[in-house]
Enzyme design. Structure first.
Site, PDB file in Angstrom:
ATOM      1  N   ILE A   1       0.822  -1.218   0.000  1.00 41.52           N
ATOM      2  CA  ILE A   1       0.000   0.000   0.000  1.00 41.52           C
ATOM      3  C   ILE A   1       0.854   1.265   0.000  1.00 41.52           C
ATOM      4  CG2 ILE A   1      -1.968  -1.157   1.051  1.00 41.52           C
ATOM      5  CD1 ILE A   1      -1.147  -0.041   3.748  1.00 41.52           C
ATOM      6  N   GLY A   2       2.125   1.085  -0.299  1.00 44.19           N
ATOM      7  CA  GLY A   2       2.997   2.258  -0.369  1.00 44.19           C
ATOM      8  C   GLY A   2       4.052   2.244   0.715  1.00 44.19           C
TER       9      GLY A   2
ATOM     10  N   GLY B   1       3.971   1.530  10.333  1.00 40.80           N
ATOM     11  CA  GLY B   1       3.148   2.520   9.623  1.00 40.80           C
ATOM     12  C   GLY B   1       2.182   3.301  10.485  1.00 40.80           C
ATOM     13  N   GLU B   2       1.681   2.693  11.552  1.00 37.55           N
ATOM     14  CA  GLU B   2       0.689   3.383  12.360  1.00 37.55           C
ATOM     15  C   GLU B   2       1.270   4.135  13.560  1.00 37.55           C
ATOM     16  OE1 GLU B   2      -1.524   0.023  11.479  1.00 37.55           O
ATOM     17  OE2 GLU B   2      -3.429   1.093  11.580  1.00 37.55           O
TER      18      GLU B   2
ATOM     19  N   ALA C   1      11.004  -8.051  13.102  1.00 38.90           N
ATOM     20  CA  ALA C   1      10.382  -6.787  12.707  1.00 38.90           C
ATOM     21  C   ALA C   1       9.039  -6.613  13.406  1.00 38.90           C
ATOM     22  CB  ALA C   1      10.185  -6.754  11.196  1.00 38.90           C
ATOM     23  N   LYS C   2       8.770  -5.384  13.829  1.00 39.77           N
ATOM     24  CA  LYS C   2       7.451  -5.023  14.341  1.00 39.77           C
ATOM     25  C   LYS C   2       6.880  -3.947  13.417  1.00 39.77           C
ATOM     26  CE  LYS C   2       8.980  -3.959  18.629  1.00 39.77           C
ATOM     27  NZ  LYS C   2       8.951  -3.687  20.107  1.00 39.77           N
ATOM     28  N   GLY C   3       5.595  -3.641  13.619  1.00 39.24           N
ATOM     29  CA  GLY C   3       4.923  -2.693  12.731  1.00 39.24           C
ATOM     30  C   GLY C   3       5.418  -1.269  12.887  1.00 39.24           C
TER      31      GLY C   3
ATOM     32  N   GLY D   1       6.252  -0.142   1.045  1.00 34.69           N
ATOM     33  CA  GLY D   1       7.467  -0.817   0.589  1.00 34.69           C
ATOM     34  C   GLY D   1       7.470  -2.305   0.906  1.00 34.69           C
TER      35      GLY D   1
END
Ligand code: FES
Ligand code: FES
Lengths: 772, 205
Positions: free
Chosen positions: A494-495, A728-729, A724-726, A497
């Protein structure tokens, strides 16, 4: 927390995937992962050759348009399509009485409506649709269709929704739900506090408006429907459309390899998706239906407004004793999470023994909400982080120190209070403050803040409710005999990457060059099942499965090599694109030289996402710092600099990582300073600022030139096999509150209602001047 | 389409071919952007649904097209010709996703009628390519990761290209102004600024 309470999985029955078996240990050092690498699809996106759904031109394709209810609450009495039928180029018109369009639409929590429901509960509800030879003609037709409405009384003010004389949105009344939470004893907590503060806070409704308009191209071949949809989740769209049109899943193919932004508003199908399918069937031609920008303001989601009150108690030494929070919010005319997660930060971010929250979700006659980047969190942060600053001031403490005093090690808001697998909250705040020059900036501003232009600094911390990802995920990687790779994944990029990061994982494991990896993704016809890309969970969900798939290939290659080199499987190891015999280093074979691979032509590796650790919580953390300048004559706020210090586990690609951090901050700047939906409460109940002129997004001139991203990279071997953790938010959660705190630091004015824009500030500055 | 319709269409088209010159002049005279491109005569009035024959020069290539007078350049680029690199974000001059160069100046293609673009050189993002190779600004956008979803990107690239053609070495403030007519909802501005700076340098070489 159960899975079904995670908003991006709401309404979705995700299939279970097998356990991947042995979990590889975390990478100790990496050669590709973590680098600043341009995206694997950068060429397509910059050359103009990437085909977004709205770009498609299919042979014989025609155009759809939707007629929408202009009233916030009305009943459709009669639709006269005749004037539109006479227009040259109009092919078909469908309304609530068209047999093919007699379709049920399932909203959340058992609320059903018709595709074209005669009872319109909000402005922008679909009433009819048209297909025509070109988009202009389709709009012409929509304009001349005559609809007779019975205009009904409406309620659009959420604070009045529960009044006894308020018009009812649904027969059951306007209360959707009240969610409450309690731990400890707040009364006792407040009694123990040295300082207690209480304050109302209000955040306004924000609209996603991703750059690519919502829409799709629908095409039938016999009884098989193909949808090219601008979506975050092709499988979610497939399930919804199959359900609405009563089609087998295998007859609905959804593809969306590129999409131009969603921020949560494209997690699932919209009515427009089904409408385009029906128009395509009726015309027997492919139909492109792209909403207008105005329609996207009305009908495809928003971040609900929140009316909050927060009371907090703290001891002299800075220990929090109690937090009490209430909130009224609205998801609009259908259940849509009007208060979802607004209280999460209150419950979870800072150590506090006694917490009580109560959140009330009400119906109003306005467009339903959809999850919006970190649902609930920026709202709760607006209240909590400003309150923390207020307490700090009362205690004569530095706001940074107050927060550091209350760093939790367990997820207090969850049942059983599990430990976090890793928490970098402390490091984010400490290192962030240091890198920002927090103490010095505070001092400097204190001593020089006398003129018209006043400077101030502000900060805020955050945790994101989820962000650890989890099953299901299935990934297929194919290694061809020439050493090139095909990666097959259902998830949308969704942008953020996603594709690039997954290719990097393959490259890391198999020693393949990025340019030799081709990716097939986001197509229900050709790729594996994936949950929609949202919740900052795509990288932690998909990347471990990608790694497992690559390792699966490695194992097969080693078996082949063991045969070829006539040695033990255990004695082999990978080095770049070669396999070597550990005990006899000179004995090695290039992968592409393995005879069996040459003969076979291709090796297929399958990877699944393993389960998350039991009784642990995987969450990203962060802290943001900013400096603003307020013009005390004009009320203008200029943001001078921003720093985002985020713990999202392993940094997979530093270039796209920084981009996310800056992007989240930019969106938060909009939430803080410029964005808010205006409904005309007095006369019509309609939204009055349904375009980018009147509803302002941050432009290039609104973001500071000085933006810094400071990754706080902690090892988290428990989270998943890539660590890895999130990201974007969390990057948009504390932004607005940090700005509000900086404005206070500069002026002594606490802005409790978004947006902190000139009209608000100038009134407060005038008041202050009067008080002298 | 009925028989009668198609006949009517034919007559209309023919009559337009004969009056086309005057029609274009009318449009040009009314459009301040393109004044002075031809002699002003009494304006002709064309009905919205009636096609006109025009020639557009897009990326140095002439296209002879039948367009309705109300069709925007954006619609013609995307839906008629199939040059879909140019995007639509709003269709009403708010976002810049549709930015193209007209005679080297960045313009919103959604606010430009196709008929207005006659006699001008239109450049789209596809026109910055050298065969299959990316142009300089595009390369800089790749290197600096100056996009996320990529939907505003063509517009940002065209705005930057236009800026650099007019001002080969812009200051950082000039860069910010140069792309301030282009919204990026993903918020990739920081990297966009870096990309324009890098492109300016690359173009110097
Ligand atoms: S599409 Fe032209 S400015 Fe938005
Ligand atoms: S990259 Fe998505 S809008 Fe700019």
């Amino acid at each position: 927390m159960k899975n079904d309470s995670v908003y991006y999985l709401k309404d979705i029955t995700a299939p279970e995937t097998p356990e991947p078996g042995e979990n590889p240990s975390p990478w100790t050092n990496t050669t590709i992962i973590g680098k600043r690498l341009p995206r694997v699809d950068a060429y397509e996106r910059t050359s103009g050759s990437a085909l977004y759904p709205s770009d498609l031109l299919l042979p014989n394709m025609v155009y759809g348009a939707v007629l929408r209810c202009p009233h916030p609450h009305a009943r459709v009495k009669r639709v006269n399509t005749r004037p539109a039928e006479g227009i040259k180029g109009v092919l078909t018109i469908i309304t609530g009485t068209t047999p093919e369009a007699d379709v049920w639409w399932r909203n959340e929590d058992g609320y059903r409506s018709k595709l074209f429901d005669p009872h319109c509960h909000y402005e922008g509800e679909a009433v009819a649709a048209v297909a025509a030879l070109d988009p202009y003609t389709a709009q012409d037709a929509v304009k001349v269709i005559q609809v007779e409405y019975e205009v009904l009384p409406y309620i659009i003010d959420e604070e009045r929704a529960l009044d006894s004389d308020a018009p009812r949105v649904h027969p059951k009344g306007n209360l959707v739900d009240t969610e409450s939470y309690e731990r400890g004893d707040v009364d006792q907590g407040f009694a123990q506090a040295d300082v207690v503060r209480e304050r109302p806070f209000h955040t306004r409704c924000e609209i996603h408006t991703p750059m690519e308009l919502h829409g799709c191209v629908a095409e039938w071949k016999g009884d098989t429907l193909t949808l090219h949809e601008s979506t975050q989740g092709v499988y979610a769209v497939q399930a919804k459309v199959a359900e609405a049109l009563r089609l087998p899943l295998s007859r609905v193919r959804v593809s969306g390899r590129y999409m131009g932004g969603g921020f949560g508003s494209k997690l699932k199908a919209g009515k427009y998706t089904v409408i385009s399918a029906i128009l395509a069937r009726k015309t027997a031609r492919p139909v492109k239906l792209v909403l207008t920008r105005e329609e996207t303001y009305l009908a495809v989601g928003n971040r609900p407004s929140s009316h909050m009150t927060l009371k907090a108690g703290v001891k002299k030494d800075g220990t929090l004793t109690a937090l009490q929070f209430t909130c009224t919010g609205t998801g609009g005319a259908y259940p849509a999470g009007g208060v979802a997660l607004v209280d999460w930060l209150i419950r979870d971010l800072y150590t506090c023994p006694s917490v009580k929250t109560e959140c009330r979700d009400v119906f109003i006659n306005a467009g339903p909400a959809r999850p919006f980047r970190a649902p609930g969190h920026p709202q709760g942060s607006w209240a909590l982080e400003q309150m923390m600053d207020e307490l700090a001031e009362a205690l004569h403490m530095d706001p940074v120190d107050l927060r550091l005093k209350n760093i939790p090690t367990v997820s207090q808001g969850r049942t059983g209070q599990p430990a976090y697998t890793s928490t970098g909250l402390k490091e984010c705040i400490e290192s962030g403050a240091q890198s920002f020059g927090w103490k010095a900036a505070r001092q400097r501003n204190k001593s020089s803040n006398t003129g018209t232009l006043r400077r101030g600094v502000g900060m805020g911390g955050c945790v994101w409710f989820v962000g650890g990802g989890g099953p299901p995920s299935t990934i297929i990687v194919k290694l061809f005999k020439d050493g090139s790779v095909n990666l097959n994944m259902g998830a949308s990029d969704i942008g953020t990457g996603t594709k690039t990061i997954m290719a990097m994982v393959v490259a890391e494991e198999l020693g393949v060059k990025l340019k030799n990896i081709q990716i097939e993704n986001a197509d229900t016809g050709t790729t594996q099942y994936a949950t929609p890309s949202g919740g900052s969970k795509t990288v932690p969900t998909e990347s471990p499965a990608v790694r497992n798939a690559a390792i699966h290939i490695k194992q097969k290659l080693m078996e082949m090599a063991a045969e070829e080199l006539d040695c033990d499987f255990e004695d082999l190891e990978f080095e770049g694109d070669e396999i070597i015999v550990s005990s006899r280093k000179e004995q090695r074979i290039k992968i592409t030289d393995i005879p069996k691979l040459k003969k076979q032509g291709v090796i297929v590796g399958v990877g699944y996402r393993g389960p998350n650790p039991e009784n642990k919580s995987v969450n990203p953390f962060g802290a943001q710092f900013c400096e603003v300048e307020v013009n005390t004559r004009t009320g203008e706020v200029r943001i001078l600099r921003f720093l985002g210090a985020h713990d999202s586990g392993r940094v997979m690609n530093r270039l796209t990582y920084d981009n996310q951090v800056f992007g989240g901050i930019t969106m938060g700047i909009g939430f803080a300073l410029t964005e808010f939906r205006v409904l005309d409460t007095g006369q019509t109940g309609k939204m009055v600022n349904r375009n980018w002129h009147d509803y302002k997004l941050p432009t290039a001139l609104d973001v500071p030139a000085d933006m810094k991203s400071l990754p706080i990279e902690l090892d988290d071997p428990e989270a998943n096999n890539t660590g890895a953790k999130g990201l974007g938010e969390p990057v948009t959660i504390p932004t607005a509150a940090a700005i509000a705190n900086a404005i206070y630091d500069a002026t002594g004015i606490r802005i409790t209602e978004t947006p902190a824009f000139v009209p608000h500030l100038i009134t407060r500055l005038n008041d202050l001047a009067k008080e002298g | 389409m009925s028989d009668k319709d198609s006949k009517r269409g034919g007559i209309t088209r023919r009559s337009f071919i004969t009056t086309m010159g005057a029609g274009v002049a009318g449009v040009a005279a009314s459009g301040a952007l393109f004044s002075g491109t031809s002699q002003a005569k009494a304006p002709e009035i064309h009905k919205a649904g009636e096609a006109m024959r025009i020639t557009l020069t897009i990326n140095d290539h002439p296209y002879v097209l039948l367009v309705e007078p109300r069709w925007t350049l954006l619609h013609v680029l995307r839906e008629v010709i199939g040059l879909t690199g140019t995007k639509e974000g709003c269709g009403r001059g708010e976002c810049g996703a549709c930015t193209v160069l007209i005679d080297d100046i960045p313009r919103y293609a959604c606010m430009t009628l196709a008929v207005e673009a006659q006699g001008h050189a239109v450049t789209t993002v596809e026109g910055l390519m050298h065969g299959e190779d990316l142009g300089v600004v595009q390369q800089a956008f790749v290197q600096k990761d100056a996009f996320q979803c990529g939907y505003c990107t063509s517009g940002q690239i065209m705005a930057s290209e236009g800026l650099l053609r007019a001002n080969p070495l812009p200051s950082s403030e000039e860069i910010r102004r140069g792309v301030s007519g282009n919204l990026c909802r993903c918020g990739a501005y920081t990297h966009i600024f870096e990309a324009v700076e890098a492109a300016a340098e690359m173009k110097q070489k």
